[in-house]
Design an enzyme around this catalytic site. Structure first.
Site, short mmCIF file in Angstrom:
data_model
loop_
_atom_site.label_atom_id
_atom_site.label_comp_id
_atom_site.label_asym_id
_atom_site.label_seq_id
_atom_site.Cartn_x
_atom_site.Cartn_y
_atom_site.Cartn_z
N SER A 13 0.77 -0.85 -0.24
CA SER A 13 -0.13 0.41 -0.41
C SER A 13 1.07 1.60 -0.09
CB SER A 13 -1.06 -0.32 0.92
OG SER A 13 -0.42 -0.44 2.28
N LEU A 19 -2.75 9.64 -5.87
CA LEU A 19 -1.93 10.90 -6.16
C LEU A 19 -2.14 10.51 -8.07
CD1 LEU A 19 -0.26 13.17 -6.71
CD2 LEU A 19 2.01 11.83 -6.34
N GLN A 191 3.93 -9.31 -11.85
CA GLN A 191 4.04 -10.20 -12.44
C GLN A 191 2.82 -11.02 -11.07
OE1 GLN A 191 6.50 -13.09 -14.39
NE2 GLN A 191 7.70 -11.54 -14.65
N CYS A 380 -8.85 26.03 13.43
CA CYS A 380 -10.45 25.11 14.39
C CYS A 380 -10.19 25.38 15.72
CB CYS A 380 -10.47 24.49 13.65
SG CYS A 380 -11.78 23.03 14.40
N MET A 383 -7.53 28.62 16.34
CA MET A 383 -8.50 29.93 16.99
C MET A 383 -8.83 29.86 18.27
SD MET A 383 -12.17 31.64 15.45
CE MET A 383 -13.37 31.88 16.14
N HIS A 519 -12.08 25.46 8.10
CA HIS A 519 -10.73 24.62 8.05
C HIS A 519 -10.81 24.98 6.49
CE1 HIS A 519 -9.76 21.79 10.90
NE2 HIS A 519 -11.11 21.70 10.94
N GLU A 521 -7.93 25.38 4.78
CA GLU A 521 -7.49 24.41 4.19
C GLU A 521 -7.66 23.84 2.85
OE1 GLU A 521 -7.66 21.69 7.49
OE2 GLU A 521 -7.35 24.33 7.11
#
Length: 547
Positions: A13, A19, A191, A380, A383, A519, A521
């Site tokens: 993984s 991506l 494979q 969040c 703040m 948020h 971002e």
């Protein structure tokens, strides 16, 4: 009807399926197609909302209030397509839906089985909105052979058979390990992974092979022969210095052309990669550097703050500077002076989080930024800690605290400047919550409108007085302390439309000190940096020039 691309993974993984999916979506857009990306996760949690960040990284929140896998953040950042609740599903959600239908009697007394009932539920999920876009990219979490993922693999096998030939293709991402002792790039793991995939009825059309360096033609031919794919459908996915190189790197390898060839789309529209060339230029051609301290509680795993790290990068790109973000555990400030650790930084960011651990350190970080005039962005909980710091040290509320850390506020053991929100308005409806409610999905989640104060710094940054941002929290700053705090200079510059919920605070006599309950971002993109992060990095750059 959409064409479907199913992205699976093998060997190990964390190879970068999310991506690769996001980059492929961006390349298809560059050729003029519309796309939507989806994530199917095999775990039995209904969603990642109650999972520790150490377990699964950050929780990405959509506008419509879904708590989802962080890969949906990649999807949004690369394509600009806002994710929806219907773009993420887990085994837990699928089984929950099936059991609810069984309890209602929807199956008319039939014996409930994985095939066909669970697989049909997955196929129904895949079909949502298939008439809205040209391509639907569906990433299957985990790796082929995982027992919990088998219903998903069976479902996509059936789905491809249910649809006309040429409407679904499979892209398989694997690892090509390099054995330094023998100096060989080994194809055998790939494979075996493809063999496992074919044993359940799925034959990959495209192989994306993750490697540290280039894949020699000899190994490409070997993979094509033994895995039964065309040689030009063996795509190298080399390690990159920035994830934003991925669209251009995959294009050079021919991934988007291989996908169009697999669908028989001829002639292939020419791609316009101007946007990604500009992104690459801004990453690698910078003028200066700023240091930003991120004072948080999940600093051992950077994926816990993935969107914040990327939004800072976007802010740097907007200002053509490199942002060197350094992670600092807030707990070290609980019993220590933060000055030695923070004195060399040009800006301080305190992100969100849950629980009491590290909060006193975050309060000290906010105090240091306020007293030393260092740019500060509190998100969040960041703040809320800035407000508690102001209440304690400036507004004469020395016992200020949060109900999140002590539910005995009714006994007046402290002043609850931050309290548990029990009801709020979402759209045209009132939402009610209790402290003892289930943890999952009970927060204020998704996009909410805020009104900004005319002439405030945030109004200047956003260039508007009405914004809409995504939330994920269950505690709020109490509006009743507004007058006392504003009298000391902490301005409540953003409020909910009804004026009850503080959304943004800022210090009036500070170069750049802003706390937001939402948020930001989550909505930042490399080609469209969020205004707050763009201006935060600009302020950090100005600070660096004063040092």
């Amino acid at each position: 009807m959409a064409r479907y691309i199913f992205i699976t993974g093998g060997v190990v993984s964390s190879l970068g399926k999310g991506l690769a999916s996001a980059a492929l979506g961006a390349l298809l857009q560059a050729r003029g197609f519309t796309v939507r990306l989806r994530k199917l996760d095999p775990y039995l949690n209904v969603d990642p909302g109650t999972m520790s960040p150490f377990e699964h990284g950050e929780v990405f929140v959509t506008d419509d209030g879904a708590e989802t896998d962080l890969d949906l953040g990649h999807y949004e950042r690369f394509t600009g397509v806002a994710a929806r609740r219907t773009d993420s599903v887990s085994s837990g959600r699928i089984y929950s839906n099936v059991l609810e239908k069984e309890r209602r009697g929807d199956y008319l007394g039939k014996t409930i089985q994985v095939i066909p009932h669970v697989t049909n539920e997955i196929k129904d999920f895949l079909s949502i909105g298939d008439d809205e876009v040209d391509f639907m990219l569906c990433e299957i979490g985990g790796t082929v052979g995982d027992i919990e993922g088998l219903p998903f693999f069976e479902a996509i096998r059936q789905f491809s058979q249910d649809h006309p030939r040429g409407q679904c293709i499979f892209m398989h991402l694997t690892l090509l390990p390099y054995i330094a002792a023998s100096g060989e790039l080994k194809t055998k793991p790939t494979q075996h992974s493809v063999k496992e995939l074919r044993s359940i009825g799925i034959a990959p059309d495209i192989l994306v092979c993750r490697s540290e360096g280039p894949i020699p033609q000899k190994e490409r031919d070997k993979l094509a022969l033994f895995c039964n794919v065309r040689p030009d459908a063996v795509i190298a996915a080399q390690d990159l210095s920035s994830i934003y190189e991925a669209p251009l790197a995959y294009h050079r390898e021919g991934l988007d052309q291989a996908v169009l060839d697999a669908f028989g789309i001829q002639p292939a529209p020419k791609p316009d990669l101007t946007k990604w060339e500009d992104v690459s230029d801004r990453i690698f051609n910078t003028d200066g550097e700023v240091r930003v301290a991120i004072v948080g509680k999940y600093t051992q795993l950077e994926d816990a703050y993935k969107s914040i790290a990327e939004a800072l990068t976007h802010g740097g790109m907007a200002n053509r500077v490199k942002v060197r973000a350094e992670w600092i555990d807030a707990e070290i400030f609980d019993s220590a002076d933060p000055a030695p650790s923070l004195s060399g930084f040009h800006a301080i960011l305190v992100p969100g989080g849950f629980g009491e651990r590290g909060t006193e350190g975050k309060i000290k970080a906010a105090q240091y930024a306020r007293e030393h005039k260092i740019p500060y962005l509190g998100i969040c909980l960041g703040m809320q800690m800035a407000v508690i710091e102001a209440a304690r040290n400036v507004a004469d509320l020395s016992d200020a605290g949060s109900e999140e850390f002590d539910h005995e506020a009714g006994q007046k053991r402290f002043t609850p400047v931050v309290y548990h929100l029990k009801e709020w308005i979402q759209g045209a409806h009132k939402v009610e919550r209790r402290v003892e409610d289930d943890k999952g999905g009970t927060m204020r989640l998704g996009a909410y409108v805020a009104h900004l104060k005319e002439g405030s710094k945030v109004a200047q940054i956003y260039a508007t007085t009405r914004i809409e941002e995504r939330h994920r929290h269950r505690y709020e700053v109490d509006i009743k302390y507004r007058d006392k705090l504003e009298g000391k200079g902490l301005i409540f510059s953003g409020l909910s439309p009804d004026g009850r919920l503080p959304e943004i605070v800022e210090w009036k006599d500070h170069p750049w000190f802003i706390g937001v309950q939402f948020h930001p971002e989550l909505k930042s993109k490399p080609f469209d940096p969020h205004p707050l992060f763009r201006d935060f990095v600009r302020a950090a750059l100005e600070t660096s020039r004063l040092v």
